[in-house]
Design an enzyme around this catalytic site. Structure first.
Site, PDB file in Angstrom:
ATOM      1  N   ASP A 144      32.751  36.005  32.267  1.00  0.00           N
ATOM      2  CA  ASP A 144      33.270  36.542  31.078  1.00  0.00           C
ATOM      3  C   ASP A 144      33.294  36.007  29.881  1.00  0.00           C
ATOM      4  OD1 ASP A 144      33.837  38.355  32.868  1.00  0.00           O
ATOM      5  OD2 ASP A 144      36.119  38.598  32.681  1.00  0.00           O
ATOM      6  N   ASP A 177      42.485  41.497  41.713  1.00  0.00           N
ATOM      7  CA  ASP A 177      42.249  41.095  40.257  1.00  0.00           C
ATOM      8  C   ASP A 177      43.330  40.797  39.550  1.00  0.00           C
ATOM      9  OD1 ASP A 177      39.341  41.849  40.787  1.00  0.00           O
ATOM     10  OD2 ASP A 177      39.941  43.908  40.511  1.00  0.00           O
TER      11      ASP A 177
HETATM   12  C1  BGC Z   1      41.087  35.053  40.007  1.00  0.00           C
HETATM   13  C2  BGC Z   1      40.734  33.619  40.727  1.00  0.00           C
HETATM   14  C3  BGC Z   1      40.035  34.269  42.094  1.00  0.00           C
HETATM   15  C4  BGC Z   1      38.958  35.012  42.020  1.00  0.00           C
HETATM   16  C5  BGC Z   1      38.501  35.449  43.065  1.00  0.00           C
HETATM   17  C6  BGC Z   1      39.789  35.761  39.873  1.00  0.00           C
HETATM   18  O1  BGC Z   1      40.309  37.149  39.471  1.00  0.00           O
HETATM   19  O2  BGC Z   1      41.509  34.677  38.680  1.00  0.00           O
HETATM   20  O3  BGC Z   1      42.009  32.980  40.855  1.00  0.00           O
HETATM   21  O4  BGC Z   1      39.915  32.904  42.756  1.00  0.00           O
HETATM   22  O5  BGC Z   1      39.335  35.917  41.055  1.00  0.00           O
HETATM   23  O6  BGC Z   1      39.350  36.240  43.753  1.00  0.00           O
END
Ligand code: BGC
Length: 621
Positions: A339, A559
Site C-alpha cells: 500500500d 485485517d
Molecule cells: C497487519 C499485520 C499482520 C498482517 C498479516 C496486516 O494487516 O497489520 O500486523 O501481520 O496483516 O496478517
C-alpha cells in the site's frame, strides 16, 4: 492495512505497452566440433528471445553446453543492424565494439557441465529495425546446436568420435539398429533445459520448480480449526510487521522470528529432495505506515526519526540475517511495503499522514533503501506492492503509479533491475478473474464501465489489471523479465452466492451485479469481507507474465478490529472494519461489508477462517 481507492476522473485512455516478442531458436545443423587434446571440445546452442518496443528491447539468451564441460566461457555475436546497442547486461560481463558483442562468464556461471545451461540477458536500444543476431560463438566455436557426437551417420561408431565425452552407453554393440542416430542416442543434449540451476542462483522466476515454505505458526493455527488440516500445508508469507517481529515473531499467535523461519526453511528444503524452496517475507514497517487508514498503523513515525530507525533497526537487520550464507540456497521472496507507494498516488490530498510521507520523501527513500539492501543479496527476490485494480485502475491513478514505480526503481543502485516483479491484491479480496463479463462487455448498448460497480475503471479483475500494469511498466522501461504475483489467499468467492452464469438482464447495473463473482458491497471495501473464500492455491507460472499465484495474507488473520481494542502494536480502529459503519466517499457511502467480532489486525480470527474455507473457490477437497 488496505486503504480505500480514490477513483480518478475519466479522461485519456490508459497507455498500453507495445510489446512485440521475437523468438529465435537456432536450428540444429549437423557439425562435428574439432577438438585438440589441449582444450575442451566445444559444442553449443544459444536460444535468443527478445521483447521489443519502439527504440528499446530486452533480450534473454540461454546458452546450452552440448560439448565437454566448460570452466569459463566467452560468448560472442554481432548485431545485424549497426543501430542495435546493449545498454545494460546481466549474468555476464558485457561489452560491445561496433556491432560485435562479447560476454564473459561470471564466477558463479562460468562452469557449465555437459548438458548444462545458463541464462543471461540485456536491455538495449535500436532504431530502424531490430533483427535478431544469429552468429553466436562460445570460445570462438560457432554454436549451431549440434551435440558433439560420434557421427552424423546412422551407424554409430565410437571410433569416429572426436572425443571421449559422448555417453559411454553408445557403443557399436548397443546400437545395432540403423534407426539409432546421434539424436536418438542418450546424448548430453537430451534435456539440457530441465537441469535445475545450481542452488542459490538468481533465477528469473523464484517460484518455478520450487516448493513453498510452510509457516509452522500459521499451520498450527489452521490445524487447530475444524477442517483446517485441508489447507494447513499451504505456503503463506511471514509478515515482519514491526521491529520486534524480526527476533521474536509477529503479532497475534505467531512466535517465530526471522532466523527461526529461515532455519526451519533450510530444514524443510533439505527434507524436500532436490527441488528448491521459496520462502516469502513481507517487509512492512515504513514510518507512517498505512497512512490513509488506521487498522494497520505501525510503530514508526516520520516525525520521530522513523525513517532512520526503519533503515538501521529494521531493514539493515533483516538484510543482515538474509545474507547469512547458511540461507544461500533458499529462494527468499520479499514483498515490499504493501500500500505504501499507491498511497502516494491517491491519498496525499486527504490524509495528513500520507502528505507527510510524500513531502518528507520517507516512503520513496524507505522503499529504495529496502530495494538496495535486499536486491544486493543474490538469493533474495524483490516484489513491490502495486495495490489492486479497484485502487489503480483509473487513468488518473494508473500512469502516475507506473511513473512513480519507474522513478523509485531508477533511483536505486541497480536501477530497474533492483525489482524482480510486482504484486497485486496483497491482503485484498478482488476476484482473480470475472468469468461472465470483461471490460469490453456491453449491455443494451451500454458499457459495463458505466455500471456503479465498475465505475469507469478500466479493469474488472486482477488478472487483467496485472497484465495491463506489467505491459505499461515494460513500456516505461522495466525489463520484460519482471513477473507479476497475485495474492489469491482470499479472493475465491465460491459458495452458494457465486453466480454460475452471466445475467440475462438488459440493465447494465443489474447485469453486472448479478454476473460478478466478487460479491462485495463495493470494490473499495477491504476489511474482513463477509462472504469471501480462499482463492486459487499457490501456483507457479499460472499464465504468461505471472510468476505465481501466492498466499501472502495468511487466511484467518484479521485485517482490523471491528471495535476499538487496546493494543501495543500501534494499531488503530478503522471504521471500515466495523460492520455497522455506513461508509464514506471512498466506498461510495456503502456499508463496510466487514465481519463482526474481529480482533486487531494480524490476530487470529476463527470465524473468518471458517468462512474462508467454506467459500473457497476452487472449493477445498
Ligand atoms: C497487519 C499485520 C499482520 C498482517 C498479516 C496486516 O494487516 O497489520 O500486523 O501481520 O496483516 O496478517
Amino acid at each position: 492495512m488496505r486503504s480505500t481507492p480514490r477513483p480518478g476522473a475519466v479522461s485519456s485512455t490508459v497507455r498500453r505497452g507495445l510489446v512485440a516478442a521475437a523468438v529465435l531458436a537456432l536450428g540444429s545443423t549437423a557439425a562435428v566440433a574439432t577438438a585438440t587434446s589441449a582444450s575442451a571440445a566445444v559444442s553449443c546452442k544459444v536460444n535468443y528471445s527478445a521483447s521489443e518496443w519502439q527504440g528499446g528491447m530486452s533480450a534473454n539468451l540461454t546458452i546450452q553446453n552440448l560439448g565437454d564441460a566448460l570452466n569459463g566461457w566467452t560468448l560472442t555475436f554481432s548485431f545485424p543492424n549497426s543501430s542495435q546497442k546493449v545498454s545494460q547486461g546481466w549474468s555476464g560481463n558485457w561489452s560491445q565494439s561496433g556491432s560485435n558483442v562479447t560476454v564473459t562468464a561470471m564466477d558463479w556461471n562460468k562452469s557449465l557441465a555437459t548438458g548444462g545451461s545458463t541464462s543471461i540477458g540485456f536491455n538495449g536500444t535500436w532504431s530502424g529495425s531490430n533483427p535478431a543476431p544469429s552468429d553466436f560463438k562460445i570460445n570462438g566455436v560457432s554454436c549451431n546446436g549440434t551435440p558433439q557426437s560420434p557421427s552424423p551417420s546412422p551407424s554409430v561408431s565410437p571410433s569416429v568420435s572426436p572425443s571421449a565425452s559422448p555417453s559411454p552407453r553408445v557403443s557399436p554393440s548397443a546400437s545395432p539398429s540403423p534407426r539409432v542416430s546421434p539424436s536418438a542416442s542418450p546424448s548430453p543434449s537430451a534435456s539440457p533445459s530441465t537441469s535445475p540451476p545450481p542452488p542459490g542462483t538468481h533465477v528469473d522466476n523464484p517460484y518455478a520448480d520450487a516448493t513453498g515454505y510452510v509457516n509452522p505458526d500459521w499451520s498450527a493455527s489452521a490445524k487447530s480449526e475444524p477442517g483446517g488440516s485441508r489447507v494447513a500445508n499451504i505456503s503463506t508469507a511471514i509478515w515482519l510487521d514491526r521491529i520486534a517481529a524480526i527476533s521474536s515473531g509477529s503479532a497475534g499467535n505467531n512466535s517465530m522470528g526471522l532466523r527461526d523461519h529461515l532455519d526451519e526453511a533450510v530444514r524443510q528444503d533439505e527434507a524436500n529432495g532436490s527441488a528448491p524452496l521459496t520462502i516469502q517475507v513481507v517487509i512492512y514497517d515504513l514510518p507512517n505506515r498505512d497512512c490513509s487508514a488506521l487498522a494497520s498503523n505501525g510503530e514508526l513515525k516520520i516525525a520521530q526519526d522513523g525513517l532512520a530507525r526503519y533503515k538501521s533497526e529494521y531493514i539493515d537487520v533483516i538484510a543482515g540475517i538474509m545474507a547469512d550464507s547458511k540461507y544461500s540456497n533458499l529462494r527468499i521472496v520479499t514483498v515490499i511495503e504493501p500500500d505504501s507507494l499507491p498511497n502516494l498516488i491517491t491519498n496525499v490530498s486527504n490524509f495528513q499522514a500520507c502528505q507527510e510521507a510524500q513531502s518528507s520523501g520517507a516512503y520513496v527513500q524507505g522503499v529504495q533503501y529496502a530495494l538496495n539492501k535486499l536486491h544486493a543479496i543474490k538469493n533474495v527476490y524483490t516484489y513491490v506492492d502495486a495495490a489492486h485494480h479497484a485502487w489503480l485502475g483509473w487513468d488518473n491513478n494508473f500512469q502516475p503509479m507506473v511513473n512513480l514505480f519507474y522513478q523509485v526503481a531508477t533511483g536505486t543502485t541497480a536501477g530497474v533491475n533492483s525489482i524482480d516483479g510486482f504484486i497485486v491484491n496483497t491482503a485484498n479480496f478482488a476476484a482473480l478473474t470475472e468469468p461472465y463479463f470483461n471490460i469490453n462487455t456491453t449491455v443494451n448498448g451500454q458499457s459495463v464501465r458505466q455500471s456503479h460497480w465498475v465505475d469507469w475503471n478500466w479493469y474488472v479483475d486482477e488478472s487483467s489489471f496485472a497484465t495491463g500494469l506489467r505491459n505499461a511498466l515494460i513500456s516505461k522501461g522495466f525489463p520484460n523479465t519482471i513477473g507479476m504475483l497475485v495474492d489469491t489467499s482470499r479472493n475465491g468467492w465460491g459458495g452458494s452466492a457465486r453466480p454460475t452464469k452471466a445475467s440475462t438482464s438488459t440493465d447494465v447495473n443489474t447485469f453486472v451485479n448479478e454476473s460478478r463473482v466478487d460479491r462485495r458491497i463495493h470494490a473499495g471495501n477491504w476489511c474482513n469481507q463477509s462472504g469471501a473464500g480462499m482463492g486459487e492455491r499457490p501456483k507457479a507460472n499460472p499464465a504468461a507474465g505471472f510468476d505465481a499465484y501466492v498466499w501472502i495474507k495468511p487466511p484467518g488473520e484479521s485485517d482490523g478490529s471491528s471495535s476499538a481494542i487496546d493494543n501495543d502494536e500501534g494499531k488503530g480502529f478503522d471504521r471500515m472494519c466495523d460492520p455497522t459503519y455506513t461508509g464514506n466517499s471512498l466506498n461510495g457511502n456503502n456499508m463496510s461489508g466487514a465481519l463482526g467480532g474481529a480482533p486487531v489486525s494480524g490476530h487470529w480470527f476463527s470465524a473468518q477462517f471458517q468462512q474462508l474455507m467454506q467459500n473457497a473457490y476452487p472449493p477445498l477437497s
